[in-house]
Design a protein around this motif. Structure first.
Motif, PDB file in Angstrom:
ATOM      1  N   ASP A 233      15.666 -29.642 -13.998  1.00 17.60           N
ATOM      2  CA  ASP A 233      16.725 -30.358 -13.297  1.00 17.60           C
ATOM      3  C   ASP A 233      17.041 -31.630 -14.068  1.00 17.60           C
ATOM      4  O   ASP A 233      16.215 -32.093 -14.860  1.00 17.60           O
ATOM      5  CB  ASP A 233      16.210 -30.711 -11.892  1.00 17.60           C
ATOM      6  N   GLY A 234      18.202 -32.215 -13.817  1.00 22.66           N
ATOM      7  CA  GLY A 234      18.531 -33.494 -14.441  1.00 22.66           C
ATOM      8  C   GLY A 234      17.814 -34.627 -13.739  1.00 22.66           C
ATOM      9  O   GLY A 234      17.617 -34.586 -12.525  1.00 22.66           O
ATOM     10  N   VAL A 235      17.415 -35.631 -14.508  1.00 20.76           N
ATOM     11  CA  VAL A 235      16.702 -36.775 -13.935  1.00 20.76           C
ATOM     12  C   VAL A 235      17.568 -37.501 -12.906  1.00 20.76           C
ATOM     13  O   VAL A 235      17.093 -37.854 -11.816  1.00 20.76           O
ATOM     14  CB  VAL A 235      16.240 -37.741 -15.059  1.00 20.76           C
ATOM     15  N   ASP A 236      18.839 -37.706 -13.230  1.00 18.22           N
ATOM     16  CA  ASP A 236      19.732 -38.429 -12.305  1.00 18.22           C
ATOM     17  C   ASP A 236      19.940 -37.651 -11.005  1.00 18.22           C
ATOM     18  O   ASP A 236      19.921 -38.227  -9.920  1.00 18.22           O
ATOM     19  CB  ASP A 236      21.089 -38.692 -12.953  1.00 18.22           C
ATOM     20  N   THR A 237      20.108 -36.347 -11.156  1.00 10.57           N
ATOM     21  CA  THR A 237      20.298 -35.501  -9.974  1.00 10.57           C
ATOM     22  C   THR A 237      19.075 -35.558  -9.079  1.00 10.57           C
ATOM     23  O   THR A 237      19.174 -35.729  -7.866  1.00 10.57           O
ATOM     24  CB  THR A 237      20.501 -34.021 -10.405  1.00 10.57           C
ATOM     25  N   LEU A 238      17.900 -35.441  -9.700  1.00 13.74           N
ATOM     26  CA  LEU A 238      16.656 -35.429  -8.937  1.00 13.74           C
ATOM     27  C   LEU A 238      16.381 -36.794  -8.297  1.00 13.74           C
ATOM     28  O   LEU A 238      15.851 -36.867  -7.183  1.00 13.74           O
ATOM     29  CB  LEU A 238      15.496 -35.011  -9.844  1.00 13.74           C
ATOM     30  N   ALA A 239      16.755 -37.857  -8.984  1.00 15.78           N
ATOM     31  CA  ALA A 239      16.607 -39.201  -8.405  1.00 15.78           C
ATOM     32  C   ALA A 239      17.456 -39.312  -7.150  1.00 15.78           C
ATOM     33  O   ALA A 239      16.992 -39.784  -6.102  1.00 15.78           O
ATOM     34  CB  ALA A 239      17.015 -40.264  -9.423  1.00 15.78           C
ATOM     35  N   ALA A 240      18.696 -38.832  -7.231  1.00 16.65           N
ATOM     36  CA  ALA A 240      19.600 -38.909  -6.075  1.00 16.65           C
ATOM     37  C   ALA A 240      19.095 -38.027  -4.938  1.00 16.65           C
ATOM     38  O   ALA A 240      19.104 -38.432  -3.768  1.00 16.65           O
ATOM     39  CB  ALA A 240      21.013 -38.494  -6.494  1.00 16.65           C
ATOM     40  N   THR A 241      18.620 -36.833  -5.286  1.00 15.92           N
ATOM     41  CA  THR A 241      18.114 -35.893  -4.284  1.00 15.92           C
ATOM     42  C   THR A 241      16.920 -36.470  -3.534  1.00 15.92           C
ATOM     43  O   THR A 241      16.875 -36.455  -2.300  1.00 15.92           O
ATOM     44  CB  THR A 241      17.678 -34.584  -4.978  1.00 15.92           C
ATOM     45  N   THR A 242      15.942 -36.982  -4.284  1.00 13.68           N
ATOM     46  CA  THR A 242      14.716 -37.467  -3.637  1.00 13.68           C
ATOM     47  C   THR A 242      14.983 -38.758  -2.847  1.00 13.68           C
ATOM     48  O   THR A 242      14.357 -38.995  -1.815  1.00 13.68           O
ATOM     49  CB  THR A 242      13.591 -37.680  -4.673  1.00 13.68           C
ATOM     50  N   ASP A 243      15.921 -39.555  -3.327  1.00  8.80           N
ATOM     51  CA  ASP A 243      16.320 -40.769  -2.599  1.00  8.80           C
ATOM     52  C   ASP A 243      16.954 -40.369  -1.261  1.00  8.80           C
ATOM     53  O   ASP A 243      16.593 -40.901  -0.205  1.00  8.80           O
ATOM     54  CB  ASP A 243      17.299 -41.577  -3.465  1.00  8.80           C
ATOM     55  N   ARG A 244      17.855 -39.397  -1.321  1.00  5.80           N
ATOM     56  CA  ARG A 244      18.541 -38.936  -0.102  1.00  5.80           C
ATOM     57  C   ARG A 244      17.527 -38.333   0.880  1.00  5.80           C
ATOM     58  O   ARG A 244      17.567 -38.611   2.078  1.00  5.80           O
ATOM     59  CB  ARG A 244      19.599 -37.892  -0.492  1.00  5.80           C
ATOM     60  N   ASN A 245      16.600 -37.539   0.373  1.00  8.08           N
ATOM     61  CA  ASN A 245      15.604 -36.903   1.251  1.00  8.08           C
ATOM     62  C   ASN A 245      14.709 -37.936   1.936  1.00  8.08           C
ATOM     63  O   ASN A 245      14.400 -37.813   3.118  1.00  8.08           O
ATOM     64  CB  ASN A 245      14.728 -35.949   0.445  1.00  8.08           C
ATOM     65  N   ALA A 246      14.271 -38.936   1.168  1.00  7.71           N
ATOM     66  CA  ALA A 246      13.402 -39.964   1.749  1.00  7.71           C
ATOM     67  C   ALA A 246      14.160 -40.753   2.832  1.00  7.71           C
ATOM     68  O   ALA A 246      13.614 -41.044   3.897  1.00  7.71           O
ATOM     69  CB  ALA A 246      12.883 -40.900   0.661  1.00  7.71           C
ATOM     70  N   ARG A 247      15.414 -41.067   2.541  1.00  7.33           N
ATOM     71  CA  ARG A 247      16.212 -41.778   3.555  1.00  7.33           C
ATOM     72  C   ARG A 247      16.379 -40.957   4.821  1.00  7.33           C
ATOM     73  O   ARG A 247      16.354 -41.487   5.932  1.00  7.33           O
ATOM     74  CB  ARG A 247      17.597 -42.142   2.997  1.00  7.33           C
ATOM     75  N   ALA A 248      16.542 -39.653   4.643  1.00  8.56           N
ATOM     76  CA  ALA A 248      16.690 -38.767   5.807  1.00  8.56           C
ATOM     77  C   ALA A 248      15.379 -38.714   6.593  1.00  8.56           C
ATOM     78  O   ALA A 248      15.371 -38.867   7.818  1.00  8.56           O
ATOM     79  CB  ALA A 248      17.103 -37.371   5.357  1.00  8.56           C
ATOM     80  N   LEU A 249      14.261 -38.535   5.889  1.00  8.01           N
ATOM     81  CA  LEU A 249      12.978 -38.432   6.580  1.00  8.01           C
ATOM     82  C   LEU A 249      12.660 -39.712   7.351  1.00  8.01           C
ATOM     83  O   LEU A 249      12.236 -39.665   8.502  1.00  8.01           O
ATOM     84  CB  LEU A 249      11.845 -38.152   5.571  1.00  8.01           C
ATOM     85  N   PHE A 250      12.825 -40.854   6.680  1.00  6.88           N
ATOM     86  CA  PHE A 250      12.460 -42.132   7.301  1.00  6.88           C
ATOM     87  C   PHE A 250      13.603 -42.734   8.126  1.00  6.88           C
ATOM     88  O   PHE A 250      13.503 -43.845   8.640  1.00  6.88           O
ATOM     89  CB  PHE A 250      11.983 -43.117   6.234  1.00  6.88           C
ATOM     90  N   ARG A 251      14.709 -42.000   8.182  1.00  3.95           N
ATOM     91  CA  ARG A 251      15.897 -42.417   8.945  1.00  3.95           C
ATOM     92  C   ARG A 251      16.383 -43.809   8.539  1.00  3.95           C
ATOM     93  O   ARG A 251      16.566 -44.696   9.373  1.00  3.95           O
ATOM     94  CB  ARG A 251      15.616 -42.350  10.443  1.00  3.95           C
ATOM     95  N   LEU A 252      16.603 -43.979   7.255  1.00  3.79           N
ATOM     96  CA  LEU A 252      17.183 -45.212   6.737  1.00  3.79           C
ATOM     97  C   LEU A 252      18.623 -44.892   6.349  1.00  3.79           C
ATOM     98  O   LEU A 252      18.903 -43.806   5.871  1.00  3.79           O
ATOM     99  CB  LEU A 252      16.422 -45.690   5.494  1.00  3.79           C
ATOM    100  N   SER A 253      19.529 -45.827   6.553  1.00  8.85           N
ATOM    101  CA  SER A 253      20.930 -45.516   6.243  1.00  8.85           C
ATOM    102  C   SER A 253      21.162 -45.645   4.751  1.00  8.85           C
ATOM    103  O   SER A 253      20.425 -46.301   4.050  1.00  8.85           O
ATOM    104  CB  SER A 253      21.851 -46.439   7.013  1.00  8.85           C
TER     105      SER A 253
END
Ligand SMILES: [Zn+2]
Length: 253
Positions: A233-253
């Motif tokens: 996977d691309g580093v930038d794509t994976l950074a965005a994906t994992t950032d989005r997932n963590a925000r969803a899990l921890f319910r941060l906007s």
């Protein structure tokens, strides 16, 4: 590129003298959000204080399986008091460690189950540590319907991974994925994009090429790079994906 270190221990003694420069280096590497994970109630209170003072830093409240022999009637009420604070975004870390067996296994299970129930009650995700306890962790996880969570620093087998994914949980990988002896690449690839998190677990588990040094949140970039390689996977794509997932899990906007 924004990075989210979903699991670090900024209250660890190893960071006593230089939390500020560590946070500055993390920011310089693009780590904009971090969750500092607590191991016991005092630690959680300290983590909360730090989170209140620091932009982009959140914390958990929980009792680590290593500390499970301290689990008593005051534990859950104490955690509940802390967990209602807005900076506390998760319960944990909780779970089972049958590798070190620092506390009797029955105590560990009791302590873990009580925190699963607390996470359900408060509708917070739970951060789970599991070592040499795949079957037992998977069993408790399958029973704990209605609980969201993350299998942190995942080093388990396919059975535990399956149980986590079936339950809708996230799976988080640490610097261990960069170690030469790491043999879980096929499991790394089995985690769907929308379930993947990254973490340092600092001050422990510094990734290659800084292995052996004190790990710090800035090093999450190396873990991300290795994960991107393994998943093709691309580093930038994976950074965005994992950032989005963590925000969803921890319910941060
Ligand atoms: Zn940890």
């Amino acid at each position: 590129m924004n990075l989210f270190d979903s699991h670090c221990h900024l209250t660890a003694e190893a960071f006593d003298d230089d939390v500020e420069p560590i946070l500055a280096r993390a920011r310089a590497e693009g780590v904009t959000e971090l969750v500092t994970i607590a191991s016991d109630l005092d630690d959680a209170a300290q983590a909360l204080g730090l989170a209140r003072d620091t932009d982009g830093l959140w914390c958990s409240a929980g009792l680590h399986p290593h500390e499970a022999d301290r689990f008593d009637d005051s534990t859950i009420p104490g955690l509940r008091r802390l967990a209602v604070e807005p900076e506390v975004v998760a319960i944990g870390e909780a779970g089972l460690d049958f590798h070190y067996d620092n506390a009797p296994r029955e105590r560990q299970q009791e302590c873990f189950q009580a925190q699963l129930a607390l996470a359900a009650e408060l509708d917070l995700p739970i951060v789970v540590h599991s070592r040499d306890a795949d079957a037992e962790t998977a069993g408790l996880l399958r029973e704990a319907t209605g609980v969201r969570g993350v299998l942190h620093c995942f080093t388990g087998g396919p059975g535990l991974l399956e149980a986590g994914l079936d339950a809708g949980w996230m799976v988080s990988f640490s610097g261990i994925v960069s170690f030469r002896r790491f043999d879980g690449a096929d499991l790394v690839r089995r985690v769907p994009d929308d379930r993947l998190l990254i973490e340092t677990d600092s001050p422990y588990l510094a990734p290659v090429p800084v292995r052996g040094r004190r790990c710090e949140p800035a090093h999450v970039a190396w873990t991300l790079a290795r994960l991107a390689e393994v998943r093709d996977d691309g580093v930038d794509t994976l950074a965005a994906t994992t950032d989005r997932n963590a925000r969803a899990l921890f319910r941060l906007s």
